[in-house]
Scaffold this motif. Structure first.
Motif, PDB file in Angstrom:
ATOM      1  N   PRO A 313      26.323  65.908  47.650  1.00  0.00           N
ATOM      2  CA  PRO A 313      26.782  64.698  47.025  1.00  0.00           C
ATOM      3  C   PRO A 313      26.909  63.604  48.050  1.00  0.00           C
ATOM      4  O   PRO A 313      27.684  63.813  48.898  1.00  0.00           O
ATOM      5  CB  PRO A 313      27.978  65.071  46.383  1.00  0.00           C
ATOM      6  N   TYR A 314      26.424  62.508  47.740  1.00  0.00           N
ATOM      7  CA  TYR A 314      26.987  61.281  48.520  1.00  0.00           C
ATOM      8  C   TYR A 314      27.466  60.036  47.756  1.00  0.00           C
ATOM      9  O   TYR A 314      26.962  60.074  46.361  1.00  0.00           O
ATOM     10  CB  TYR A 314      25.633  61.042  49.358  1.00  0.00           C
ATOM     11  N   ASN A 315      28.216  59.193  48.315  1.00  0.00           N
ATOM     12  CA  ASN A 315      28.903  58.277  47.393  1.00  0.00           C
ATOM     13  C   ASN A 315      28.483  56.911  47.387  1.00  0.00           C
ATOM     14  O   ASN A 315      27.561  56.662  48.543  1.00  0.00           O
ATOM     15  CB  ASN A 315      30.408  58.590  47.659  1.00  0.00           C
ATOM     16  N   ALA A 316      29.358  55.968  46.921  1.00  0.00           N
ATOM     17  CA  ALA A 316      29.007  54.340  47.115  1.00  0.00           C
ATOM     18  C   ALA A 316      30.037  53.876  48.113  1.00  0.00           C
ATOM     19  O   ALA A 316      30.200  52.838  47.814  1.00  0.00           O
ATOM     20  CB  ALA A 316      28.890  53.813  45.795  1.00  0.00           C
ATOM     21  N   LYS A 317      30.592  54.796  49.008  1.00  0.00           N
ATOM     22  CA  LYS A 317      31.716  54.155  49.640  1.00  0.00           C
ATOM     23  C   LYS A 317      31.137  53.943  51.307  1.00  0.00           C
ATOM     24  O   LYS A 317      31.707  52.869  51.770  1.00  0.00           O
ATOM     25  CB  LYS A 317      32.835  55.280  49.590  1.00  0.00           C
TER      26      LYS A 317
END
Length: 869
Positions: A313-317
């Motif tokens: 999982p990778y985020n939009a941060k």
């Protein structure tokens, strides 16, 4: 180029929807997507060559290639202190201005048309590279696709409008020349994240490659990036937001090796924060400021390269999209942003896998507190997030299951692949109908309203990798451990206390071995556990096969590690011994156990409708996957041709042929013979023999004949169960035909022949016939009982084997590269080569060469010839 500054325009939401005529946009029958696909599967990805005419005029001189995208709405909603919008916006812009590590970045901040407390005519004079724009401005300026803008504006009436602002920022950046897009959040970790990503991707001495660590995960489908990137800290026990905790963290965060990787193969780079970790609500409750700050000490760690076919999982941060993946920035807007960015990461990676793209995780920078006061809490659980975070425990496993089983369309067009995946997930109720429509509008906007060029297959860009779903790849391991010398004495004597001490240090028993050539040399040797080697072998083969299993003389302890720690479908010999009676195969060093393992694998999988065959591969064999597929006339990259047996041919002579059809009886009689049940032997040329000794003297020399082939075959010929497979013509009536021996480190068995193969192979195992004289004979017997109506006159084909018996070349890089070099191949330097074909198989190349070397050679062979349009 002058970019627009802040000019907030108030437009009433209800008037906007009515004036844009969006009443009928939201609902469509599902079947409309299937009938009305927007993108063609084979159009050229480049904008300039697209069938449609672009309505967008790209800037003559783009100001920046690197763009950071911020959402003002998110920053405002999560502001820790009440303040006016105007003041907060000024603070945000000042933070951005102070945080940019270099002047070659541009930034876009998307704000609502109407924010309470801000005058509609306010203007903020900031750095020219910072654009503050509204969705209303984008629509009015005509700088964005009309339909896409309508969809974004409509989304403002929903509760999940944050994704709309982010999506608008992505497209704005792309339209203005972005090659890299950085998702970034305003907050305590912003400075360090931006600086770290800049140093990792753009400030390296070698601009074309990166030094990365490769994690050892075996068959795990999801990587807990915290366990590896934050190893040696207390934060290693945490997990990133969106990680399915039920999947469980690895028991050991073990690295396989470090290597250089080409930047062009990196699709996404995700920065982990050491001071503001992105964890779900439950994880946040477990973290204290002290725990977080412990991650900032210790040696600097390399970026972590996520293995192919493993999700993370990778985020939009704090995530950087590279030129090959700007199309993958789109967020589904039917979900809260806290869920949407995780869904985006998993969905995008499902497409990355088939394009040869990987994700990279960057650990926190060393000894940096990002300017955050130590008194501030660093992980604050938000009760508003509890409801959305339930999805990470209830829906992520199902999403991953669907993505794992999703068979990507074999199309050259990336927009077509993207559209197909989103329609598939909509049909599985993972995303909404409006998400699919938005994705279609997004793809059209990139093609028609931006200068962006989708990467193409071939020409050094993307590679369409095979991923076989219709076969089981069975890894055969002859040994469960590898001898390793830990100490050598030239004096020929070692004190007992030295042996005891070294044994204690190694954690294993130690054996003394003398050097026959040097009588005064004695070595201490331990048997090194092969479990980690086996795990990496599976990890690599999973890049090309959805079903990988391993079989070998593994101990119960090794099976526990392989199955529990690495989630590998691993089997020892216990199952074979309990089901059959071939207990001599337990530690046979590969003389018979490969056949036993293949029998068990066929029995285990023959009733699975999606499995059409078992591919048996020794651990020290490499395969050119694309060569095997194309050589068999099969052009689907997800299905291995399963109508015939496939075996390795020696190249210098024909292999696995029918000896009965050979015209030159004298030549074939040097290698093939008949075994009669009365104890006599004969040959195709009519010669007969009364004993084994005279027969062996008439054959080409082969060291396995005296003990492991001819005697057990004589016993087999007397077994009444062989009656259906005996010869029926001429003087050989009642005998069994033994064709020439063949290298048997590889064999593909179609499942339609599984019953017959198991039946015949079991007889050979009952009598202990050696592998390389057994397999050619088994296949020949199945061919003899096969009728042409079942699918052709012959049921077996071969591909050339690259090998060498020269000890100076065998099991070396030289052997492999000689076979790959067409000029040397034509000159005959590869030994077992023909000039007409390439090689499908390469043997041996052992894991004991080192995992890093084996990994590089695996890629070199497997990827050979794969850059196709």
């Amino acid at each position: 180029m002058n970019l627009p500054l802040l000019n907030i325009v108030a437009v009433e939401e209800q008037q906007r929807s009515a004036s844009l005529g969006l009443d009928n946009w939201q609902r469509k029958p599902k079947q409309d997507f299937l009938r009305g696909r927007v993108f063609h599967p084979h159009h050229n990805n480049n904008n300039n060559n697209n069938n449609k005419t672009s309505r967008f005029s790209s800037p003559a001189e783009p100001l920046c290639q690197k763009w950071a995208v911020f959402s003002f709405l998110k920053a405002w909603k999560h502001s820790p202190k009440p303040t006016t919008t105007k003041a907060w916006l000024k603070t945000l812009l000042q933070d951005i201005q102070n945080s940019q590590p270099n002047q070659d970045w541009c930034t876009v901040v998307i704000v609502p048309d109407r924010i309470k407390g801000t005058s509609t005519t306010s203007r903020f004079e900031v750095d020219i590279t910072i654009s503050v724009i509204t969705l209303g401005q984008i629509k009015q300026q005509g700088g964005m696709s009309g339909e896409f803008a309508k969809a974004l504006l409509l989304q403002l009436s929903s509760s999940n409008m944050e994704a709309a602002y982010k999506n608008a920022g992505y497209l704005y950046a792309i339209q203005h020349g972005a090659k890299y897009i950085l998702d970034l959040d305003q907050g305590p970790g912003m400075v360090a994240a931006w600086k770290s990503l800049e140093e990792t991707m753009f400030n390296q001495t070698n601009s074309s490659s990166l030094d990365v660590d490769v994690p050892l995960i075996g068959a795990r489908k999801v990587l807990n990036s915290h366990a590896f990137a934050l190893r040696d800290t207390r934060m290693a026990a945490s997990w990133p937001r969106g990680y399915p905790k039920a999947h469980g963290p690895p028991q050991r965060a073990k690295l396989a090796f470090s290597k250089d990787v080409n930047k062009n193969s990196i699709g996404v780079v995700h920065q982990i924060s050491g001071t503001n970790p992105d964890v779900d609500t439950q994880g946040c409750l477990m973290i204290t400021p002290c725990l977080i700050r412990s991650t900032m000490s210790g040696p600097k760690k390399n970026p972590l390269l996520v293995p192919k076919r493993a999700f993370v999982p990778y985020n939009a941060k704090a995530t950087l999209h590279t030129p090959a993946t700007l199309w993958a920035t789109l967020l589904p807007m039917s979900l809260p942003l806290r869920i949407a960015d995780i869904w985006r990461s998993y969905m995008a990676q499902a497409l990355f896998f088939d394009l040869g793209l990987q994700t990279m995780i960057v650990p926190p920078m060393k000894n940096s507190n990002n300017g955050m006061p130590s008194k501030d809490p660093l992980c604050i659980p938000n009760t508003h997030d509890l409801e959305s975070d339930v999805a990470f425990y209830t829906q992520v496993p199902e999403l991953l299951r669907l993505l794992e089983q999703y068979n990507a369309v074999d199309a050259a067009s990336i927009p077509y692949r993207l559209e197909a995946l989103w329609i598939y997930l909509y049909e599985q109720d993972i995303i909404a109908e409006d998400d699919v429509t938005m994705m279609q509008l997004w793809g059209q906007a990139l093609l028609e309203e931006s200068p962006y060029e989708f990467p193409n297959f071939g020409d050094g860009e993307l590679v369409r990798q095979p991923y076989l779903r219709n076969v089981v790849l069975m890894g055969q391991f002859n040994f469960a451990s590898t001898p390793k010398t830990i100490f050598t004495s030239n004096g020929g004597v070692l004190a007992p206390e030295v042996i005891s001490q070294l044994a204690e240090q190694s954690g294993s028993s130690v054996q003394l071995k003398s050097d026959n050539k040097h009588q005064n040399t004695i070595s201490l040797v331990i048997e090194e556990d092969n479990a980690d080697m086996v795990a990496f072998w599976v990890q690599k083969w999973r890049e090309f096969s959805a079903n990988v299993e391993v079989r070998g003389p593994f101990s119960p302890q090794q099976l526990q590690v392989l199955r529990g720690e690495y989630e590998i479908d691993a089997h020892g010999m216990d199952g074979i011994i309990s089901q059959h009676h071939w207990n001599y195969t337990l530690h046979d060093k590969g003389l018979y156990s490969p056949i036993a393992n293949l029998v068990q694998s066929l029995e285990m999988h023959q009733h699975r409708p999606e499995i059409e065959g078992v591919m048996y591969v020794h651990d020290d064999m490499l395969l050119s996957i694309y060569d095997l597929i194309q050589g068999a006339g099969q052009h689907s990259l997800s299905k291995f041709p399963s109508d015939k047996f496939l075996a390795s041919g020696q190249g210098t002579r024909e292999s696995f042929f029918d000896p009965r059809t050979v015209v030159d009886k004298e030549a074939i009689s040097r290698r093939a013979y008949y075994v009669h049940p009365d104890g006599n032997y004969s040959k195709p040329n009519g010669q007969t023999f009364m004993d084994q000794t005279s027969l062996m003297e008439s054959l080409e020399y082969w060291p396995w004949n005296p003990d492991y082939c001819i005697p057990p075959l004589a016993e087999l010929a007397r077994d009444s169960r062989m009656d259906p497979y005996r010869e029926t013509d001429g003087d050989s009536v009642g005998s069994i035909l033994v064709p020439p021996w063949e290298p048997s480190d590889f064999l593909f068995v179609p499942m339609k022949f599984a019953d017959n193969f198991v039946k015949v192979a079991s007889l050979f195992l009952d009598h202990g016939v050696f592998l390389e004289c057994a397999i050619p004979t088994i296949v020949d017997m199945i061919r003899k009982t096969h009728t042409p109506s079942e699918g052709g006159d012959d049921i077996i084909q071969t591909r050339n084997l690259c090998s060498s018996w020269d000890e100076n070349v065998r099991n070396s890089n030289t052997m492999i590269t000689m076979c790959l070099d067409k000029e040397k191949l034509n000159q005959g330097n590869a030994g077992s080569a023909t000039t007409n074909n390439g090689f499908g198989m390469y043997h041996p190349y052992k894991l004991s060469n080192g995992l890093a070397k084996w990994d590089a050679m695996f890629d070199l062979v497997a990827m050979a010839g794969m850059a196709v349009d």
